[in-house]
Design a protein around this motif. Structure first.
Motif, PDB file in Angstrom:
ATOM      1  N   GLY A 116     -54.103 -47.004 -54.250  1.00 40.30           N
ATOM      2  CA  GLY A 116     -52.744 -47.471 -54.040  1.00 40.30           C
ATOM      3  C   GLY A 116     -51.711 -46.510 -54.596  1.00 40.30           C
ATOM      4  O   GLY A 116     -50.690 -46.222 -53.945  1.00 40.30           O
ATOM      5  N   VAL A 117     -51.960 -45.994 -55.797  1.00 40.62           N
ATOM      6  CA  VAL A 117     -51.021 -45.056 -56.418  1.00 40.62           C
ATOM      7  C   VAL A 117     -50.942 -43.770 -55.607  1.00 40.62           C
ATOM      8  O   VAL A 117     -49.852 -43.186 -55.451  1.00 40.62           O
ATOM      9  N   ALA A 118     -52.060 -43.303 -55.071  1.00 42.79           N
ATOM     10  CA  ALA A 118     -52.042 -42.092 -54.235  1.00 42.79           C
ATOM     11  C   ALA A 118     -51.120 -42.283 -53.036  1.00 42.79           C
ATOM     12  O   ALA A 118     -50.376 -41.370 -52.646  1.00 42.79           O
ATOM     13  N   ARG A 119     -51.147 -43.455 -52.444  1.00 42.48           N
ATOM     14  CA  ARG A 119     -50.266 -43.739 -51.310  1.00 42.48           C
ATOM     15  C   ARG A 119     -48.808 -43.774 -51.743  1.00 42.48           C
ATOM     16  O   ARG A 119     -47.911 -43.342 -50.994  1.00 42.48           O
ATOM     17  N   ALA A 120     -48.544 -44.302 -52.930  1.00 34.08           N
ATOM     18  CA  ALA A 120     -47.155 -44.352 -53.413  1.00 34.08           C
ATOM     19  C   ALA A 120     -46.589 -42.954 -53.599  1.00 34.08           C
ATOM     20  O   ALA A 120     -45.463 -42.660 -53.161  1.00 34.08           O
ATOM     21  N   THR A 133     -41.778 -46.638 -45.501  1.00 34.81           N
ATOM     22  CA  THR A 133     -41.870 -48.068 -45.813  1.00 34.81           C
ATOM     23  C   THR A 133     -43.284 -48.592 -45.598  1.00 34.81           C
ATOM     24  O   THR A 133     -43.806 -49.349 -46.411  1.00 34.81           O
ATOM     25  N   GLU A 134     -43.924 -48.186 -44.498  1.00 32.30           N
ATOM     26  CA  GLU A 134     -45.273 -48.656 -44.200  1.00 32.30           C
ATOM     27  C   GLU A 134     -46.265 -48.189 -45.263  1.00 32.30           C
ATOM     28  O   GLU A 134     -47.129 -48.952 -45.703  1.00 32.30           O
ATOM     29  N   LEU A 135     -46.135 -46.946 -45.695  1.00 26.42           N
ATOM     30  CA  LEU A 135     -47.067 -46.429 -46.698  1.00 26.42           C
ATOM     31  C   LEU A 135     -46.848 -47.108 -48.047  1.00 26.42           C
ATOM     32  O   LEU A 135     -47.807 -47.378 -48.782  1.00 26.42           O
ATOM     33  N   LEU A 136     -45.608 -47.426 -48.385  1.00 26.52           N
ATOM     34  CA  LEU A 136     -45.333 -48.165 -49.619  1.00 26.52           C
ATOM     35  C   LEU A 136     -45.906 -49.572 -49.540  1.00 26.52           C
ATOM     36  O   LEU A 136     -46.385 -50.115 -50.546  1.00 26.52           O
ATOM     37  N   LYS A 137     -45.899 -50.176 -48.357  1.00 29.76           N
ATOM     38  CA  LYS A 137     -46.519 -51.497 -48.197  1.00 29.76           C
ATOM     39  C   LYS A 137     -48.024 -51.418 -48.438  1.00 29.76           C
ATOM     40  O   LYS A 137     -48.607 -52.283 -49.096  1.00 29.76           O
ATOM     41  N   GLN A 138     -48.672 -50.377 -47.886  1.00 27.84           N
ATOM     42  CA  GLN A 138     -50.104 -50.193 -48.134  1.00 27.84           C
ATOM     43  C   GLN A 138     -50.376 -50.055 -49.627  1.00 27.84           C
ATOM     44  O   GLN A 138     -51.322 -50.640 -50.165  1.00 27.84           O
ATOM     45  N   SER A 139     -49.540 -49.265 -50.293  1.00 29.57           N
ATOM     46  CA  SER A 139     -49.686 -49.058 -51.735  1.00 29.57           C
ATOM     47  C   SER A 139     -49.542 -50.367 -52.492  1.00 29.57           C
ATOM     48  O   SER A 139     -50.314 -50.655 -53.416  1.00 29.57           O
ATOM     49  N   LEU A 140     -48.574 -51.178 -52.086  1.00 30.49           N
ATOM     50  CA  LEU A 140     -48.323 -52.435 -52.774  1.00 30.49           C
ATOM     51  C   LEU A 140     -49.497 -53.400 -52.629  1.00 30.49           C
ATOM     52  O   LEU A 140     -49.879 -54.086 -53.588  1.00 30.49           O
ATOM     53  N   VAL A 141     -50.099 -53.443 -51.456  1.00 33.10           N
ATOM     54  CA  VAL A 141     -51.254 -54.322 -51.240  1.00 33.10           C
ATOM     55  C   VAL A 141     -52.402 -53.938 -52.182  1.00 33.10           C
ATOM     56  O   VAL A 141     -53.013 -54.788 -52.838  1.00 33.10           O
ATOM     57  N   LEU A 142     -52.697 -52.652 -52.250  1.00 33.54           N
ATOM     58  CA  LEU A 142     -53.815 -52.190 -53.081  1.00 33.54           C
ATOM     59  C   LEU A 142     -53.533 -52.368 -54.575  1.00 33.54           C
ATOM     60  O   LEU A 142     -54.396 -52.823 -55.327  1.00 33.54           O
ATOM     61  N   LEU A 169     -57.686 -41.169 -71.228  1.00 35.86           N
ATOM     62  CA  LEU A 169     -56.423 -41.788 -71.625  1.00 35.86           C
ATOM     63  C   LEU A 169     -55.273 -41.263 -70.762  1.00 35.86           C
ATOM     64  O   LEU A 169     -54.432 -42.038 -70.282  1.00 35.86           O
ATOM     65  N   ASP A 170     -55.250 -39.948 -70.528  1.00 34.90           N
ATOM     66  CA  ASP A 170     -54.200 -39.367 -69.683  1.00 34.90           C
ATOM     67  C   ASP A 170     -54.289 -39.883 -68.248  1.00 34.90           C
ATOM     68  O   ASP A 170     -53.260 -40.162 -67.610  1.00 34.90           O
ATOM     69  N   GLY A 171     -55.522 -39.998 -67.749  1.00 35.34           N
ATOM     70  CA  GLY A 171     -55.691 -40.481 -66.380  1.00 35.34           C
ATOM     71  C   GLY A 171     -55.215 -41.911 -66.209  1.00 35.34           C
ATOM     72  O   GLY A 171     -54.553 -42.245 -65.220  1.00 35.34           O
ATOM     73  N   LEU A 172     -55.541 -42.759 -67.177  1.00 40.26           N
ATOM     74  CA  LEU A 172     -55.058 -44.140 -67.120  1.00 40.26           C
ATOM     75  C   LEU A 172     -53.533 -44.180 -67.163  1.00 40.26           C
ATOM     76  O   LEU A 172     -52.897 -44.969 -66.452  1.00 40.26           O
ATOM     77  N   GLY A 173     -52.958 -43.317 -68.007  1.00 42.87           N
ATOM     78  CA  GLY A 173     -51.503 -43.253 -68.086  1.00 42.87           C
ATOM     79  C   GLY A 173     -50.863 -42.866 -66.764  1.00 42.87           C
ATOM     80  O   GLY A 173     -49.810 -43.392 -66.383  1.00 42.87           O
ATOM     81  N   GLU A 174     -51.508 -41.953 -66.020  1.00 38.61           N
ATOM     82  CA  GLU A 174     -50.969 -41.532 -64.728  1.00 38.61           C
ATOM     83  C   GLU A 174     -51.049 -42.667 -63.706  1.00 38.61           C
ATOM     84  O   GLU A 174     -50.152 -42.827 -62.872  1.00 38.61           O
ATOM     85  N   VAL A 175     -52.134 -43.438 -63.766  1.00 34.64           N
ATOM     86  CA  VAL A 175     -52.237 -44.590 -62.854  1.00 34.64           C
ATOM     87  C   VAL A 175     -51.118 -45.590 -63.141  1.00 34.64           C
ATOM     88  O   VAL A 175     -50.443 -46.081 -62.225  1.00 34.64           O
ATOM     89  N   VAL A 176     -50.904 -45.899 -64.418  1.00 33.39           N
ATOM     90  CA  VAL A 176     -49.854 -46.851 -64.773  1.00 33.39           C
ATOM     91  C   VAL A 176     -48.475 -46.291 -64.424  1.00 33.39           C
ATOM     92  O   VAL A 176     -47.582 -47.031 -63.987  1.00 33.39           O
ATOM     93  N   ALA A 177     -48.286 -44.977 -64.575  1.00 31.90           N
ATOM     94  CA  ALA A 177     -47.022 -44.363 -64.175  1.00 31.90           C
ATOM     95  C   ALA A 177     -46.779 -44.552 -62.680  1.00 31.90           C
ATOM     96  O   ALA A 177     -45.633 -44.759 -62.242  1.00 31.90           O
ATOM     97  N   GLY A 178     -47.853 -44.514 -61.889  1.00 30.92           N
ATOM     98  CA  GLY A 178     -47.723 -44.782 -60.460  1.00 30.92           C
ATOM     99  C   GLY A 178     -47.293 -46.219 -60.198  1.00 30.92           C
ATOM    100  O   GLY A 178     -46.476 -46.487 -59.311  1.00 30.92           O
TER     101      GLY A 178
END
Length: 487
Positions: A116-120, A133-142, A169-178
């Protein structure tokens, strides 16, 4: 309609992803640093923006020229492709492909969060419009779907007595930043996304960090799936990874060993059987299954003619007790009175997901089936080795493990030509030998700094190309390697 692709043979580890605006992109996990093919159902301004990111301005001009001349298919070698801006889009395709093919104990919520974050991040490179907008919707669903599981994972990691490696720890932080960046794009607050971001802010400073060199992954013997059932069961079929999602069924670490067993409902009977019991080992704990286990079917086939003798739905079953308790999928198939009874030695079992449309292998001796099983196991072992190296685990032993992966992909002896073709993985024996010529220290350095040797788009690559850039490890892979320490 427009498509572009490589003419060279692809491996079985390819996967196609629908991005948005009718644009589909496929990648091959043996060469994940570049796209394999691109298909566009409608050439318009929205799709052109995505294609421009994937191939560059010069290539888009060439595509327009081909379309003006009425050509809808282009060989990639004829395009002057520039992949410098393709990273966010390739990352979507690679994470989807890894979700499809990577047979490691990944946390599915973390996998979905990364997809989902990759799509965002890719959506934010587009101008305002329907495609963005469509890609952000895909991201939101995931990301919404993964939010609860992701919060549970963060809570569990806080309780671990072992230090949390910096890369994880850095990787988790990047996911949450997404998650936080996606949340900022919404017109109103989203409770699921906000809960993840706030939990991270509360917890990330409490994670224990420190040197990781004192920790060794426990060496565990993998169970033999073919022996998990009753002693009277007959090994009678190989799991075909092309017919089931990853992380659903347990593939044997020896690609030549069958996992599916069958026995007569009446103990001791081998011939003239009218009721048979099929057992298939599950991958890990069924609690982590992402739904596919509930739609698995078994098909009985005549070994000589390939004729189908019946199908049955598989359901969850427990075998063994205590520490040897294992989960399997079990099905019971009864032959109607007006049909010929079964001889167990003359049948084989094909297991498949009801939602995956693919013809079964012609036999358990099908070279393509052996190729994909070896490629799946090699991909798993290689990426797990890279993850352990990134976490600075001791006892990684890269040379020994690369040698074992080489034996998987390049088997010796008379059977080698049957079970291996170069097109399956892009790996030749000389390339494998080049890795083995490196010292332990040099090989570890390659795994830790994979992009130091040049641009990620250079060279054809193969299944043992260290992951980096858009093909880099998912955070879920690092988390899985970290969990091995306490298992």
């Amino acid at each position: 309609m427009f498509s572009a692709g490589h003419q060279t043979p692809a491996s079985e580890l390819r996967h196609e992803t629908l991005l948005t605006a009718g644009v589909r992109i496929s990648v091959d996990l043996t060469t994940p640093h570049r796209w394999r093919s691109i298909t566009v159902t409608s050439w318009n301004s929205a799709s052109e923006n995505i294609i421009r990111a994937l191939v560059g301005d010069t290539a888009v001009a060439g595509i327009n020229d081909h379309l003006d001349r009425g050509s809808s298919r282009i060989e990639v070698s004829r395009l002057e492709a520039d992949l410098s801006a393709a990273g966010p889009w390739l990352r979507i395709a690679v994470t989807d492909a890894l979700d499809r093919w990577l047979h490691l104990p990944l946390d599915q919520s973390l996998v979905d969060a990364e997809r989902g974050v990759a799509r965002a991040w890719a959506a934010l490179t587009l101008p305002e419009g329907a495609a963005r907008t469509e890609l952000l919707k895909q991201s939101l669903v995931l990301t919404r779907r993964a939010a609860g599981g992701l919060r549970g994972l963060l809570a569990q990691l806080c309780l671990r007595p072992r230090p949390l490696p910096g890369d994880l720890l850095d990787g988790l932080g990047e996911v949450v930043a997404g998650y936080d960046r996606l949340r900022a794009q919404l017109k109103s607050d989203d409770e699921a996304l906000r809960a993840v971001v706030e939990m991270w802010r509360d917890l990330h400073k409490t994670f224990r960090t420190g040197p990781f060199r004192y920790y060794r992954p426990r060496i565990r013997s993998r169970p033999d799936p073919a022996r998990e059932g009753l002693a009277t069961s007959r090994p009678t079929g190989l799991i075909d990874p092309r017919q089931v999602p990853a992380r659903t069924l347990q593939i044997h670490p020896d690609p030549d060993r069958p996992e599916i067993t069958v026995r007569a409902a009446v103990p001791g009977r081998e011939r003239n059987v009218r009721t048979v019991v099929v057992d298939v080992p599950l991958f890990g704990d069924p609690v982590t299954d992402h739904g596919a286990g509930g739609r698995m079917l078994a098909r009985l086939l005549d070994r000589d003619t390939g004729r189908a003798r019946g199908e049955t739905l598989l359901t969850l079953h427990r075998v063994g007790e205590g520490e040897r308790l294992r989960s399997s999928l079990r099905g019971v198939l009864r032959v109607p009175p007006d049909q010929e009874a079964l001889d167990l030695e003359r049948i084989r079992v094909d297991v498949f997901d009801a939602l995956i449309e693919r013809q079964p292998a012609r036999s358990d001796q099908d070279p393509a089936l052996y190729n994909v099983r070896r490629a799946i196991l090699a991909l798993r072992e290689w990426r797990q080795l890279v993850a352990e190296a990134r976490l600075r685990m001791v006892a990684v032993q890269p040379n020994r493990r690369v040698r074992a992966i080489g034996r998987l992909l390049l088997p010796g002896g008379e059977s080698g030509a049957r079970v291996y073709t170069t097109a399956a993985t892009g790996l030749g024996r000389g390339q494998c030998d080049q890795l083995l010529d490196l010292s332990e220290r040099e090989l570890l350095e390659l795994l830790l700094r994979p992009g130091a040797s040049g641009d990620e788009s250079s060279g054809p690559g193969n299944v043992l190309t260290p992951p980096h850039g858009s093909s880099d490890l998912m955070v879920a892979e690092l988390a899985a390697a970290y969990e091995l320490l306490g298992s």
